[in-house]
Design an enzyme around this catalytic site. Structure first.
Site, PDB file in Angstrom:
ATOM      1  N   ASN A 150       0.806  -1.232   0.000  1.00 38.59           N
ATOM      2  CA  ASN A 150       0.000   0.000   0.000  1.00 38.59           C
ATOM      3  C   ASN A 150       0.835   1.276   0.000  1.00 38.59           C
ATOM      4  OD1 ASN A 150       0.717  -0.773   2.695  1.00 38.59           O
ATOM      5  ND2 ASN A 150      -0.794   0.670   3.487  1.00 38.59           N
ATOM      6  N   GLU A 248       3.591  -5.265  12.322  1.00 39.50           N
ATOM      7  CA  GLU A 248       2.636  -4.155  12.211  1.00 39.50           C
ATOM      8  C   GLU A 248       1.553  -4.634  11.261  1.00 39.50           C
ATOM      9  OE1 GLU A 248       0.375  -1.567  10.991  1.00 39.50           O
ATOM     10  OE2 GLU A 248       2.059  -0.797   9.801  1.00 39.50           O
ATOM     11  N   CYS A 282      -3.156   1.498   6.678  1.00 37.93           N
ATOM     12  CA  CYS A 282      -3.544   0.790   7.899  1.00 37.93           C
ATOM     13  C   CYS A 282      -4.089   1.735   8.960  1.00 37.93           C
ATOM     14  CB  CYS A 282      -2.368   0.001   8.449  1.00 37.93           C
ATOM     15  SG  CYS A 282      -0.912   1.002   8.834  1.00 37.93           S
ATOM     16  N   GLU A 461       7.716   0.259  16.163  1.00 34.50           N
ATOM     17  CA  GLU A 461       8.677   0.806  15.228  1.00 34.50           C
ATOM     18  C   GLU A 461       8.844   2.288  15.517  1.00 34.50           C
ATOM     19  OE1 GLU A 461       8.187  -1.882  11.281  1.00 34.50           O
ATOM     20  OE2 GLU A 461       6.582  -0.451  11.617  1.00 34.50           O
TER      21      GLU A 461
END
Length: 481
Positions: A150, A248, A282, A461
């Site tokens: 994405n 993630e 996301c 992260e």
């Protein structure tokens, strides 16, 4: 003739070891425009061997020298910004203006941020009676960075940059759906003479290349961004070898709008959070929870805005919503909209594939879609759709709003819109999410930890969290007596 990509292994451009190729489609046209190597376990073996061979020299470089190499790569990327933006737009279907203003600049920023972090990374020292403890944070060795389709270059660099900065050597695997800009980055690395074997890029399917990377005995850590289903399988594989893993994963993010929400940026920001990149981020706010006293007004204004959005060719400057990334994803999102209707949802706008003319006649376009009338337990409000689709739910009290926000099995991000500072603090602490925005969205500081809870992943992260993930802590105790 279609574009032919290659792996980057040990500083060399290579085809797949068995000569296989995968077709790469342009979402706006539905046509094949490139071929990427169908990587194999043998290609992974070669890339890991190259990384393992480069590790002693790279990890021994002073941090300032590692940073200099990363800044050179960022410099080269910035000089080719227009080329990379055009490639990202074509490969992923995102508006060219978005790739130019967000994706490619952020990729360069990722490299520069972690180049700076390499020179500032420090550790702890603890003095006790007659002893001193200090903690070394040493690079792991060969690490795997697996990125999604994405935000192809944006998220690829988000992973490889801290890994390289911490002194590791990387085998990166971009998505086979959007592989072009990772390949271009590898070509840039070759052009500037980036140390061979430090950064390796293997193209191919997740089931082949990704699984071989995750299972490789010489890979010391895996950083993955993608679906919860795949992340779960990666976690299972890493658990068997007790290797480090950062995941993630998906999101079903709530946007809570109270009656006292500041109005100046509200609709602009909520609209952007719902439909940016065709909802394929996301962090998009896909569940809009609105206080009942303003529900009708908010709904009508949002629907009017969604209907007015320009869906079309990504290269057109007027386009706000491009196609979704693939035919398979188009079919999935359209099936989700059909399911919402079956569950009793009312589609207030969108819900169809708007016809396009000219070169985009066969592209995979979906109109911005707003749905109401569904409760928190239905599949439409619990399963990730990852397209330009949002649902509306009304609430009466703060407690009800919080219960709705926490009803989904995901917990990546949440947005709160209120002028009540005490409410903002209460809800920010109580909502089950790794990232909470108050009266804003997608406002990112690269120093802050990023990640989710529940089915949205494990680990964090960003900033020092990323540098710590890509290092091993070793405590040393010295007796001063």
């Amino acid at each position: 003739m279609s574009l032919r990509l290659s792996h980057l292994i040990g500083g060399d451009a290579r085809s797949a070891s068995d000569g296989g190729w995968l077709e790469v489609f342009e979402p706006a046209t539905g046509a094949v425009y490139a071929q990427c190597p169908a990587g194999t376990a043998g290609d992974v073996d070669a890339a890991v061997a190259a990384a393992r061979g480069a590790f002693p020299a790279w990890s021994a470089l002073p941090a300032a020298e590692r940073a200099a190499w990363m800044n050179r790569l960022a410099d080269a990327l910035e000089t080719r910004l227009e080329d990379f933006a055009a490639a990202e737009s074509r490969d992923a279907g995102k508006p060219l203006a978005l790739a130019r203003s967000l994706d490619i600049p952020r990729a360069a920023s990722n490299l520069r941020f972690f180049a700076a972090a390499a020179t500032q990374f420090a550790s702890e020292s603890h003095a006790g009676p007659g002893v001193v403890n200090y903690t070394l944070r040493q690079p792991l060795g060969v690490v795997a960075c697996i990125s999604p389709w994405n935000l192809p270059l944006y998220l690829f660099t988000w992973k490889i940059a801290p890994a390289l900065a911490a002194g590791n050597c990387v085998v990166g695997k971009p998505s086979e759906v959007t592989p072009v800009t990772a390949w271009m980055l590898g070509e840039l690395a070759r052009e500037i003479g980036f140390p061979a074997g430090v950064l390796n890029i293997v193209q191919g399917r997740g089931a082949d290349v990704g699984q071989a990377l995750v299972d490789h005995p010489d890979v010391k850590a895996v950083s993955f961004t993608g679906s919860t289903a795949v992340g779960t399988r990666i976690a299972e594989s890493c658990a068997r070898s007790l290797r480090k893993v950062s995941l993630e994963l998906g999101g079903k993010n709530p946007t809570l709008v109270f009656a006292d929400a500041p109005r100046e940026k509200l609709l602009d920001t909520v609209q952007r959070s719902a439909f940016l990149n065709s909802g394929q981020i996301c962090l998009c706010g896909s569940r809009l929870l609105v206080e009942r006293s303003i529900y009708d007004t908010f709904r009508d204004e949002l629907v009017a805005r969604a209907r007015a959005m320009v869906v079309g060719d990504p290269v057109d400057a007027a386009t706000q919503v491009g196609p979704v990334v693939s035919k398979a994803h188009f079919d999935k999102v359209m099936a989700c909209i059909a399911l919402a209707r079956e569950e009793g949802g009312r589609v207030l706008c969108g819900g169809e594939a708007p016809a396009q003319e000219g070169r985009c006649a066969d592209g995979w376009f979906i109109a911005p879609t707003v749905i109401e009338g569904l409760g928190p337990a239905c599949r439409t409000n619990t399963e990730e759709i990852f397209g330009p689709v949002v649902t509306l739910q009304a609430f009466d009290t703060e407690d009800e709003a919080l219960a709705l926000a926490n009803a989904a099995p995901y917990g990546l991000s949440a947005s709160l819109w209120t002028s009540d500072l005490r409410r903002a603090h209460r809800l920010a602490a109580a909502v089950e999410a790794g990232v909470v925005w108050v009266n804003t969205w997608m406002n990112r500081d690269l120093r802050t930890p990023f990640g989710g809870v529940k089915q949205s992943g494990i680990g964090r992260e960003g900033g020092w969290e990323a540098m710590r993930f890509f290092t091993e802590a070793k405590n040393v105790t010295i007796d001063l007596g």
